[in-house]
Enzyme design. Structure first.
Site, PDB file in Angstrom:
ATOM      1  N   GLU A  87      38.498  42.576  41.420  1.00 44.11           N
ATOM      2  CA  GLU A  87      38.559  43.816  40.642  1.00 44.11           C
ATOM      3  C   GLU A  87      37.895  43.615  39.274  1.00 44.11           C
ATOM      4  OE1 GLU A  87      39.284  46.376  42.159  1.00 44.11           O
ATOM      5  OE2 GLU A  87      41.281  46.434  43.074  1.00 44.11           O
ATOM      6  N   ASP A 121      38.335  38.775  52.680  1.00 41.97           N
ATOM      7  CA  ASP A 121      39.654  39.023  52.101  1.00 41.97           C
ATOM      8  C   ASP A 121      40.673  39.477  53.144  1.00 41.97           C
ATOM      9  OD1 ASP A 121      38.296  41.426  52.473  1.00 41.97           O
ATOM     10  OD2 ASP A 121      38.045  41.803  50.347  1.00 41.97           O
ATOM     11  N   HIS A 179      33.964  46.599  42.397  1.00 44.62           N
ATOM     12  CA  HIS A 179      34.501  45.324  42.909  1.00 44.62           C
ATOM     13  C   HIS A 179      33.727  44.859  44.137  1.00 44.62           C
ATOM     14  CE1 HIS A 179      37.520  47.836  45.412  1.00 44.62           C
ATOM     15  NE2 HIS A 179      36.799  47.197  46.303  1.00 44.62           N
ATOM     16  N   ASP A 211      34.729  51.108  41.769  1.00 41.67           N
ATOM     17  CA  ASP A 211      34.829  50.515  40.426  1.00 41.67           C
ATOM     18  C   ASP A 211      33.959  49.267  40.287  1.00 41.67           C
ATOM     19  OD1 ASP A 211      36.150  48.707  42.032  1.00 41.67           O
ATOM     20  OD2 ASP A 211      38.083  48.842  40.995  1.00 41.67           O
TER      21      ASP A 211
END
Ligand code: F6R
Length: 262
Positions: free
Chosen positions: A145, A67, A140, A138
């Site tokens: 996400e 990314d 990801h 979380d």
């Protein structure tokens, strides 16, 4: 999923580095998928040591990063391109023409085509042999996400407020963290022939437990790795505290046949 729990992030990272080194020695033109963030730093330090002290040769290796922040030039100190050259590529003999990091400078309607080309480059390289992943608090992976399609491909994503806050430490202030990124999709990641997810520290314990022992759900993108046939999770003890089957993971690791050892 093979869960390998070690005493510290350093010990765990050395093992993960050996796993990558074994692949490169077996297949000198291996294709690696790479991550940024704090998690892989000791892994990259160990790969650099293996290159310098044990001659690990990256000359034919191809790399694809997961990314990049949209809006940041490759030279920007907070870009992932800059991160990779600072923490790994600048210290090994990788061929720059075999290094792929998504561009942060594509804009608007050009993004979709650009992402398709990024995937096309991966296919042309023969696909990813081993994908290194960190995991967000979380759940990801990449910047997929919670709620990301489990079949998603490389595309633009909007970061959650939590991920922007987590990553603010690397920027001059919290407002400077871009809202948008390009990330490989969950479906893209699943095509890697092997996945190595690294998770260190108690801040990752809930995400690790949900990913490894919870239901497979887009609400915890890392949980899809339960459907991947060759995933190793390298965790330190702190990141493993919320797992239930810890004893079994240690048992499996301690009783591995010799030929399966890293
Ligand atoms: C980075 C990436 C992210 C990070 C995750 C954990 O390329 O894809 O998924 O792996 O946000 O970040 P750290 O390692 O900083 O806790």
């Amino acid at each position: 999923m093979e869960v390998i729990i070690q005493s510290s992030r350093e010990v765990s990272s050395k093992l993960a580095a050996r796993n990558i080194a074994n692949l490169i020695r077996r297949k000198p033109d291996a294709v690696l998928g790479l991550a940024t963030g704090s998690t892989p730093l000791p892994l990259y330090a160990e790969l650099i040591r293996l290159h310098r002290e044990e001659g690990l040769d990256f000359g034919k290796v191809t790399t694809f990063n997961l990314d990049e922040y949209l809006g940041l030039a490759p030279s920007h100190p907070c870009s992932y391109n800059h991160f990779m050259w600072t923490h790994l590529f600048g210290h090994i003999n990788v061929n720059p023409s075999r290094v792929f990091v998504p561009s942060g400078l594509v804009e608007g309607t050009a993004i979709e085509k650009y992402c398709e080309r990024y995937e096309e480059e991966m296919r042309r390289a023969g696909g990813i042999d081993l994908q290194v992943l960190g995991v967000g608090g979380d759940g990801h992976i990449g910047f997929n996400e919670p709620g990301s399609s489990l079949a998603s491909r490389t595309r633009i994503k909007t970061l959650t407020a939590r991920t922007r806050a987590d990553n603010a430490q690397y920027f001059v202030n919290a407002d400077a963290v871009p809202h948008h990124v390009i990330t490989m999709g969950v479906g893209t990641i699943l095509e890697a022939r092997e996945v190595n997810l690294l998770a260190f520290g108690e801040g990752k314990a809930a995400a690790v437990a949900a990913a490894v022992e919870g239901p497979v759900t887009a609400s915890v993108p890392a949980s899809i790795l339960q459907m991947h046939p060759r995933t190793k999770v390298f965790a330190d003890e702190a990141a493993a505290t919320k797992l239930v089957r810890t004893e079994y993971y240690h048992w499996v690791y301690d009783n591995k046949p010799d030929w399966q050892r890293i």
